[in-house]
Design an enzyme around this catalytic site. Structure first.
Site, short mmCIF file in Angstrom:
data_model
loop_
_atom_site.label_atom_id
_atom_site.label_comp_id
_atom_site.label_asym_id
_atom_site.label_seq_id
_atom_site.Cartn_x
_atom_site.Cartn_y
_atom_site.Cartn_z
N SER A 1 -5.24 -2.51 -13.90
CA SER A 1 -4.36 -2.65 -15.06
C SER A 1 -4.75 -3.83 -15.95
O SER A 1 -5.89 -3.90 -16.38
CB SER A 1 -2.93 -2.75 -14.55
OG SER A 1 -2.08 -2.17 -15.49
N HIS B 1 0.56 4.59 -11.12
CA HIS B 1 -0.18 3.37 -11.47
C HIS B 1 -0.21 2.42 -10.27
O HIS B 1 0.82 1.88 -9.88
CB HIS B 1 0.57 2.74 -12.64
CG HIS B 1 -0.12 1.59 -13.26
ND1 HIS B 1 -1.26 1.75 -14.03
CD2 HIS B 1 0.15 0.27 -13.27
CE1 HIS B 1 -1.64 0.56 -14.47
NE2 HIS B 1 -0.79 -0.36 -14.02
#
Ligand code: GCU
Length: 408
Positions: free
Chosen positions: A246, A387
């Site tokens: 990320s 995620h």
């Protein structure tokens, strides 16, 4: 993860605007780039400079006089791994970072390393009571044992599922990590804490509009960890990979672009400002990211809020800056905010540069099915789930590293 979709966030392919990508193989003077020499000497430096000026900001050229001191060594995981903790002091009374290094106990020689920053302190990557508990500022996340922006003992090992250290060392690799907040705590304070002030010129109190933000500082920190790793006799200095999830995946890409000592680069769901094409405006947009995280990029990047088509680069060119080194881009199918398709399309658009440099590039032209990794000199997968970085992702990264470094 923090998701902040706007009401008009694009989550439907049909709403993605049409756009033209800048061609990584046409130089600023309009000349086509047709051989490796023109890429290396002309086009690559141009693209790197465009990313410095318009996206991540310039990094300081001069290095502080850093001292690296090993503060602790021992074993963990029932003796299967060796642990080393190294303090990197950037100025006598100034900022420092701590490197945590795990090595296979029985390596019998220098090993390749996966180096990545972590979100909440080195002590979160494995339940090992000997890891120093980080005392710095952390983003508020009660679930990770953080109270009043500080880690507590409940933080220990809380993110071990993201690190898979047992599996990594069992495959003959080492892992090194640094807490990102040692370099710059992740909030907008006008760059008063962290390492930025170390480089302010006389009278300067924040970076100029074309100078680095927090991601630049984090990437710089990866390079300082690289400086140390190059000197550690247990590390193979030619086989150090940068990886990150990320915001820290945006960082590993930027570190890999700026510092060619990183021999392999991994972007795990890096999304906007990382591997995802900005011009698609799918999920998080340039405006979203600049408004929510005004400290991450250089101030000039804000000019491209709602004006992605005027950017002189797009993120496929960031990926191309890794060429011809092995590059892995990973997405997750439910991670719409990071735009998985935009990450794949960026890898595909970086492929011509990899091919020009005589490598296999990305072996497919269509996005592979979920949980069907593809691996050439560029690797890609979209896994099931949300995620995160997990054992599935690591299994692919280890296979990818074996593929390229298997001769050891
Ligand atoms: C937020 C942010 C993303 C970032 C992510 C993360 O969702 O909008 O750009 O990648 O946090 O770092 O987990």
């Amino acid at each position: 993860m923090v998701i902040m979709p706007r009401e008009n966030t694009i989550y439907d392919e049909e709403q993605v605007p049409t756009f033209d990508l800048p061609d990584p193989l046409v130089a600023e003077d309009g000349q086509p780039v047709t051989d490796a020499g023109a890429w290396t000497q002309k086009r690559r430096p141009e693209i790197l400079q465009l990313f410095k000026t318009h996206v991540f900001g310039e990094m300081p050229a001069l290095l502080p006089d850093t001292s690296f001191v090993t503060t602790e060594e021992g074993h963990a995981l029932g003796g299967r791994v060796r642990r080393r903790q190294i303090n990197a002091q950037f100025a006598p009374d100034g900022p420092s970072m701590e490197i945590l290094l795990y090595l296979p106990a029985d390596s019998g020689g220098p090993v390749p390393i996966f180096l990545g920053l972590n979100f909440f302190g080195n002590h979160t990557v494995m339940l090992d009571p000997e890891i120093h508990l980080n005392t710095g500022w952390m983003r508020a996340e009660q679930k990770n044992g953080i109270v009043d922006h500080r880690a507590t003992i409940d933080s220990r090992g809380c993110l071990s599922s993201r690190w898979c250290i047992d599996e990594i060392v069992a495959r003959g690799y080492g892992v090194a990590t640094v807490y990102s907040g040692d370099l710059d705590p992740d909030y907008d304070d006008g760059y008063q804490n962290g390492i930025h002030p170390l480089f302010f010129r006389q009278g300067q109190n924040r970076p100029a509009p074309n100078e680095w933000g927090t991601i630049g500082a984090w990437a710089w920190g990866l390079s300082r960890a690289m400086d140390y790793l190059q000197t550690d006799a247990d590390v193979d200095p030619d086989r150090i990979a940068a990886f990150g999830l990320s915001r820290l995946g945006k960082t590993s890409l930027w570190a890999g672009a700026c510092d060619e000592r990183f021999a392999l680069v991994i972007s795990n769901e890096s999304g906007c400002g990382g591997a995802a094409l900005s011009r698609r405006r799918f999920g998080e947009t340039v405006k979203d990211i600049n408004e929510t995280f005004p400290h991450w990029f250089c101030d000039i990047f804000r000019r491209y809020n709602d004006a992605e088509d005027t950017l002189p680069v797009d993120q496929h060119m960031l990926l191309a800056l890794c060429a011809p080194r092995p590059l892995y881009v990973a997405s997750a199918v439910d991670d719409h905010w990071s735009d998985p398709r935009g990450e794949f399309l960026a890898a595909l658009a970086a492929d011509p540069v990899y091919r020009l440099l005589g490598t296999s590039g990305l072996p497919v032209e269509q996005m592979p099915a979920v949980d069907q990794p593809v691996m050439g000199r560029i690797g890609y997968h979209i896994r099931s789930g949300y995620h995160d970085i997990n054992a599935y992702d690591w299994a692919q990264y280890l296979d990818f590293a074996d593929l390229h470094w298997g001769d050891r």
